[in-house]
Design an enzyme around this catalytic site. Structure first.
Site, PDB file in Angstrom:
ATOM      1  N   THR A 135      34.976  46.641  57.840  1.00  0.00           N
ATOM      2  CA  THR A 135      34.413  47.587  56.873  1.00  0.00           C
ATOM      3  C   THR A 135      33.990  48.815  57.656  1.00  0.00           C
ATOM      4  O   THR A 135      34.016  48.813  58.887  1.00  0.00           O
ATOM      5  CB  THR A 135      33.163  47.004  56.170  1.00  0.00           C
ATOM      6  OG1 THR A 135      32.092  46.952  57.127  1.00  0.00           O
ATOM      7  CG2 THR A 135      33.427  45.628  55.597  1.00  0.00           C
ATOM      8  N   ASP A 136      33.570  49.842  56.965  1.00  0.00           N
ATOM      9  CA  ASP A 136      33.135  51.048  57.672  1.00  0.00           C
ATOM     10  C   ASP A 136      31.907  50.766  58.525  1.00  0.00           C
ATOM     11  O   ASP A 136      31.750  51.300  59.614  1.00  0.00           O
ATOM     12  CB  ASP A 136      32.824  52.160  56.664  1.00  0.00           C
ATOM     13  CG  ASP A 136      34.107  52.688  56.035  1.00  0.00           C
ATOM     14  OD1 ASP A 136      35.176  52.498  56.653  1.00  0.00           O
ATOM     15  OD2 ASP A 136      34.042  53.242  54.927  1.00  0.00           O
ATOM     16  N   CYS A 137      31.035  49.899  58.034  1.00  0.00           N
ATOM     17  CA  CYS A 137      29.821  49.607  58.791  1.00  0.00           C
ATOM     18  C   CYS A 137      30.021  48.476  59.799  1.00  0.00           C
ATOM     19  O   CYS A 137      29.272  48.357  60.753  1.00  0.00           O
ATOM     20  CB  CYS A 137      28.661  49.310  57.849  1.00  0.00           C
ATOM     21  SG  CYS A 137      29.121  48.276  56.453  1.00  0.00           S
ATOM     22  N   TYR A 138      31.029  47.649  59.570  1.00  0.00           N
ATOM     23  CA  TYR A 138      31.331  46.531  60.480  1.00  0.00           C
ATOM     24  C   TYR A 138      32.817  46.589  60.838  1.00  0.00           C
ATOM     25  O   TYR A 138      33.626  45.847  60.291  1.00  0.00           O
ATOM     26  CB  TYR A 138      30.991  45.190  59.822  1.00  0.00           C
ATOM     27  CG  TYR A 138      29.518  45.008  59.541  1.00  0.00           C
ATOM     28  CD1 TYR A 138      28.645  44.680  60.570  1.00  0.00           C
ATOM     29  CD2 TYR A 138      29.004  45.153  58.251  1.00  0.00           C
ATOM     30  CE1 TYR A 138      27.294  44.513  60.332  1.00  0.00           C
ATOM     31  CE2 TYR A 138      27.650  44.990  57.996  1.00  0.00           C
ATOM     32  CZ  TYR A 138      26.794  44.667  59.043  1.00  0.00           C
ATOM     33  OH  TYR A 138      25.467  44.506  58.808  1.00  0.00           O
TER      34      TYR A 138
END
Ligand code: SF4
Ligand code: SF4
Lengths: 396, 140
Positions: A135-138
């Site tokens: 994901t963008d954060c992970y």
């Protein structure tokens, strides 16, 4: 009459009088109930045996870059990742990836979740392999690394069902050998297995849950944990003897404790040939002697405890509810029971020897003032029955 | 000299299998021993293992052992084919009904400690599959 506060004061000042559930009967016979109730502060109970509803939550901390694990394996054993990014739940009956299970029966089931938990507590280095969709954060999509329990932020054992109050004696009346969670059962009731610490077992010493409830502090494999809920399948409303001893499964406890405080000899992966893997745990629970009635119930002896003999060749798998007969633990301890005039050799899956060790370790900790009691905040229910799973048609 | 007969359980380990030599025949014929073989195996690496009881006089047994040793054999008087790891054993007693000769049994009724008497073991290997804790192991 004593209160928890008074007993804890005595523990803290190193004056508490503690006996194990193995010693208390003879003590009360000698001293009399009234005098013994005044004198004794705590009776320690314990059990050691396979408890399949056990597992743990682990938190790995964050990698650089971060990963939100969507699938993960520890030592090739699948863990549940449907939680926050680096939290997982490891269940003790999970098999290692690629285990042939019962493809060539009876399978060996050499390694699984229970063994991973044993290895973690023993401080061994284990492999973590995790995948993610990113994901963008992970952003990280994959990680393979090696860790010990000391690298984890938390390793909290959370067991939805431990300490079954009483349990079946399993035999097999079919004409073939069967492999069950109660061990290998030879045909025509050639042998049988039972699984309880009997007179030492926690809930058999407090059959009406007067002192063991949600919030009770317990000795969970050496860690000071507690009862966090009633256990799954808790059914306090079963048949009982006049002394309150349930004549079937009955009560269970949900326990939690910090794995970093646990002792490896009381956290043991087990393999049942032809069945699967599990985890054997040593658990101790102190019973505060609040009054004579509480003390009287801790004097339960093996001969007072009846266990149902169940045919795992047909009645158990078919869930008929049939019980062949009841036998008591004194009979079971001789290694032979009578089932309809036939002698059946019996063995135990639960270790009395280890349970006794736990009861004594806990008693010593209390005597040294290192283990204080916690009063339950919610009692366990005494009126519930077990519900079956009903196969229904789809709703219209 | 002592003529009393005794029975000893022994394990022979042959680093290199001597399958072509009738060793047991010589134990009987030349050393006058009564032999009861529990278990014998040749591994794919061509090592050989033999666990057996020998009955005869002390002197005859010693003579036989000296003879066997000429084949570069290791003779184990204790620590035979099947071992119980005390650290791994939980003393549950689950193995007891499966052990035909009662080599595994409760040694103390009060604590229910389980003891393994190696000299009674017939090497059937039942306990190795049975023990959930992996406490019973075989040397071969
Ligand atoms: S089954 Fe295994 S752990 Fe249990 S007493 Fe036998 S050898 Fe020990
Ligand atoms: S190998 Fe067989 S005889 Fe020997 S201890 Fe195990 S079960 Fe008993």
């Amino acid at each position: 009459m004593k209160t928890y506060e008074q007993i804890n004061d005595r523990i803290a000042s190193g004056k508490a009088v503690v006996l194990t559930a193995d010693e208390i009967m003879d003590y009360v016979d000698k001293k009399g109930l009234e005098a013994a109730a005044k004198e004794v502060d705590i009776v320690t109970t314990a059990t050691f045996g396979p408890m399949c509803s056990s597992g743990c939550f682990l938190n790995f901390g964050h990698s650089k870059p971060r990963i939100r694990m969507s699938e993960a394996w520890i030592a090739d054993v699948l863990v549940y990742t449907g939680l926050a990014a680096v939290d997982v739940y490891l269940g003790c009956t999970e098999l290692r990836h690629g285990d042939p299970a019962n493809m060539y029966p009876p399978g060996e089931f050499r390694y699984g979740g229970g063994h991973v938990i044993e290895d973690l507590v023993a401080g061994k280095t284990l492999q973590l392999f995790a995948l993610s969709y990113g994901t963008d954060c992970y952003p990280l999509r994959e990680i393979r690394t090696y860790f010990t329990i000391d690298d984890l932020n938390q390793a909290i054992m959370v067991n939805p069902r431990n300490c079954y109050q009483n349990y079946n004696v399993a035999i097999n009346r079919s004409d073939r050998t069967i492999y069950t969670y109660m061990g290998r059962l030879d045909p025509h009731q050639k042998n049988g297995n039972y699984c309880s610490a009997g007179q030492l077992s926690p809930l058999l010493n407090d059959p009406y849950y007067e002192t063991i409830g949600v919030g009770t502090r317990v000795w969970l494999a050496g860690a000071h944990g507690h009862v966090y809920a009633e256990g799954t399948q808790h059914a306090g409303g079963v048949g009982r003897t006049p002394d309150g001893v349930p004549t079937g499964g009955s009560g269970t406890l949900a326990l939690t404790g910090d794995m970093k405080q646990m002792r490896k000899e009381f956290v043991r992966g087990v393999s049942f040939s032809g069945y699967g893997v599990s985890l054997a745990l040593g658990i101790g629970i102190p019973i505060p002697i609040l009054n004579e009635e509480v003390l009287r119930r801790t004097c339960v002896r093996d001969r007072d405890i009846l266990a149902p003999v169940v045919d795992y060749g047909s009645d158990y798998p078919q869930n008929t509810g049939n019980v062949i007969c009841h036998v008591n633990y004194e009979q079971l301890r001789t290694g032979q029971i009578q089932v309809h005039d036939e002698t059946v050799e019996v063995g135990s899956l639960s270790s009395y020897y280890k349970a006794l060790e736990v009861a004594n370790l806990l008693a010593d900790e209390i005597r040294r003032g290192e283990f204080l009691l916690a009063a339950p905040i919610t009692p366990l229910r005494r009126d519930t029955k077990m519900k079956p799973l009903v196969k229904r048609e789809p709703p219209r | 000299m002592n003529d009393d007969t005794v029975t000893k359980k022994l394990m022979f380990y042959f680093p290199r299998c001597e399958c072509d030599k009738p060793i047991v025949y010589h134990l009987v014929k030349d050393h006058h021993l009564i032999v009861n073989i529990y278990r014998a195996k040749v591994t794919p690496e061509e090592e050989g293992y033999l666990v057996l009881d020998v009955t005869g006089t002390e002197q005859a047994i010693q003579g036989a052992i000296d003879f066997v040793k000429t084949f570069n054999v290791t003779v184990n008087y204790s620590g035979k084919g099947v071992a119980l790891d005390e650290e791994r054993c939980s003393h549950c007693g689950y193995c007891i009904p499966y052990c035909p000769p009662g080599a595994l049994k409760i040694s103390d009724c009060a604590t229910r400690k389980v003891a393994y008497n190696e000299s009674e073991c017939i090497e059937c290997l039942a306990c190795i599959r049975i023990c959930p804790f992996g406490a019973c192991t075989s040397a071969f």
